[in-house]
Enzyme design. Structure first.
Site, mmCIF file in Angstrom:
data_model
loop_
_atom_site.group_PDB
_atom_site.id
_atom_site.type_symbol
_atom_site.label_atom_id
_atom_site.label_comp_id
_atom_site.label_asym_id
_atom_site.label_seq_id
_atom_site.Cartn_x
_atom_site.Cartn_y
_atom_site.Cartn_z
ATOM 1 N N GLY A 45 -4.659 -20.338 10.492
ATOM 2 C CA GLY A 45 -3.474 -19.571 10.154
ATOM 3 C C GLY A 45 -3.233 -18.439 11.127
ATOM 4 O O GLY A 45 -4.053 -18.153 12.009
ATOM 5 N N ARG A 46 -2.104 -17.795 10.959
ATOM 6 C CA ARG A 46 -1.737 -16.700 11.861
ATOM 7 C C ARG A 46 -2.483 -15.435 11.444
ATOM 8 O O ARG A 46 -2.284 -14.918 10.345
ATOM 9 C CB ARG A 46 -0.235 -16.473 11.814
ATOM 10 C CG ARG A 46 0.258 -15.414 12.788
ATOM 11 C CD ARG A 46 1.779 -15.354 12.787
ATOM 12 N NE ARG A 46 2.249 -14.381 13.754
ATOM 13 C CZ ARG A 46 2.435 -13.085 13.473
ATOM 14 N NH1 ARG A 46 2.179 -12.634 12.243
ATOM 15 N NH2 ARG A 46 2.880 -12.255 14.402
ATOM 16 N N HIS A 89 0.856 -1.186 0.000
ATOM 17 C CA HIS A 89 0.000 0.000 0.000
ATOM 18 C C HIS A 89 0.892 1.237 0.000
ATOM 19 O O HIS A 89 1.561 1.525 0.998
ATOM 20 C CB HIS A 89 -0.913 0.013 1.223
ATOM 21 C CG HIS A 89 -2.000 -1.020 1.183
ATOM 22 N ND1 HIS A 89 -3.114 -0.886 0.386
ATOM 23 C CD2 HIS A 89 -2.131 -2.201 1.830
ATOM 24 C CE1 HIS A 89 -3.900 -1.938 0.549
ATOM 25 N NE2 HIS A 89 -3.322 -2.754 1.409
ATOM 26 N N HIS A 113 -0.578 -6.556 -5.563
ATOM 27 C CA HIS A 113 -0.715 -7.816 -4.819
ATOM 28 C C HIS A 113 -0.146 -8.941 -5.668
ATOM 29 O O HIS A 113 -0.315 -8.954 -6.889
ATOM 30 C CB HIS A 113 -2.193 -8.091 -4.524
ATOM 31 C CG HIS A 113 -2.494 -9.538 -4.263
ATOM 32 N ND1 HIS A 113 -3.022 -10.376 -5.236
ATOM 33 C CD2 HIS A 113 -2.329 -10.308 -3.164
ATOM 34 C CE1 HIS A 113 -3.181 -11.584 -4.731
ATOM 35 N NE2 HIS A 113 -2.757 -11.590 -3.489
ATOM 36 N N ASN A 127 0.623 -13.383 -5.284
ATOM 37 C CA ASN A 127 0.626 -14.605 -4.501
ATOM 38 C C ASN A 127 1.046 -15.745 -5.415
ATOM 39 O O ASN A 127 0.503 -15.905 -6.499
ATOM 40 C CB ASN A 127 -0.767 -14.874 -3.912
ATOM 41 C CG ASN A 127 -0.849 -16.224 -3.227
ATOM 42 O OD1 ASN A 127 -1.197 -17.231 -3.853
ATOM 43 N ND2 ASN A 127 -0.530 -16.248 -1.954
#
Length: 299
Positions: free
Chosen positions: A256-257, A93, A103, A105
């Protein structure tokens, strides 16, 4: 090629991308937190903030394993329980409204020798759509795709248009990019080794592609009104990630974290009741282009 080799290569990619972003920013560095997942595996969360152009960003690596939750088994339509998943996830950002959010992934998922695949993608979310930037971004992605299959770009670009769509707003999150899932040799006619190489090529292209867009726009001046528009566009980004994003849902449903999962959210965002941009404004133009099927290469 096995899952551990893939995970180690993704760790190297995380290191390379972090070094590249630190050099590009020139004003801040990443802070790392190592974490372990209850149930198996862990990762490295790296956050950068308050830089010369990065307001907040994250470059995360994870390699997790364990028992697949029932709801994920149903979604994947599989019977096996023991899973392995590894990947690198990035969201940046920027502080300048003329520099786009980006983004990326890349990921690998495995249940067994027969049930495994690559997934991922990269997409751009400009606060203000600039056609030259959009064309450049999509050209870089097409060049990568064409090295592996002549069908990849058109197929993955269309997938991104469908995926990064905010249904309740009837608008795309940004100008898309490429998005792919469950890639296997049977599906693509591309070998496992080349699919892995393609995944890494997307990662390798992240810094040089984004650096070009950043350097085109990072020193542009902006008004308070343009900053407020940036906050509104960030609000749309939040809506998509919390309502639709599959990676966010997978992370939450596999224990998940939470800090790593929600690092994709911006530090500041805004919602304004029934906001309407001024006719013929740059804001109105941006909204008019937030739709699927745009041929950005022709712009």
């Amino acid at each position: 090629m096995d899952k551990q080799q893939i995970a180690e290569r993704y760790k190297i990619l995380q290191d390379e991308i972090c070094r590249g972003l630190e050099a590009l920013d020139g004003g801040s560095t990443f802070v790392e937190e190592l974490w372990q997942r209850e149930g198996g595996g862990g990762g490295r969360t790296r956050i950068i903030q308050n830089g010369s152009f990065i307001e907040r960003g994250g470059v995360n690596f994870s390699a997790v394993h364990g028992v697949l939750p029932e709801q994920i088994k149903n979604a994947f339509q599989v019977d096996d329980e023991d899973f392995f998943a590894t990947g690198v996830s990035i969201v940046i950002h920027p502080n300048n409204p003329f520099v786009p959010i980006i983004h990326m992934n890349i990921r690998y998922f495995e249940l067994n020798e027969k049930v495994r695949w690559f997934g991922g993608g990269i997409d751009l979310t400009p606060h203000y759509i600039q056609l030259d930037d959009a064309s450049y971004f999509h050209r870089q992605l097409k060049n990568i795709c064409d090295r592996y299959s002549s069908s990849f770009y058109a197929e993955f670009k269309a997938f991104a248009d469908r995926y990064f769509y905010i249904k309740h707003r009837a608008e795309t999150r940004g100008i898309g990019g490429i998005f792919y899932d469950r890639l296997t040799p049977e599906k693509t006619l591309v070998s496992w080794e080349d699919l892995f190489d393609f995944s890494c090529a997307v990662g390798d292209a992240f810094v040089p592609t984004y650096a070009e867009l950043v350097n085109r726009n990072r020193h542009r001046t902006y008004t308070e009104q343009q900053k407020q528009w940036q906050y509104l566009r960030r609000g749309r980004y939040v809506e998509f990630n919390l309502v639709y994003d599959a990676g966010t849902k997978f992370g939450l449903e596999t224990n998940g974290r939470i800090e790593s999962i929600l690092m994709s959210l911006p530090p500041h965002a805004q919602w304004m009741y029934d906001f309407k941009p001024e006719p013929d404004s740059d804001e109105a133009f941006t909204l008019s282009m937030l739709k699927g099927g745009v041929d950005w290469l022709a712009q």
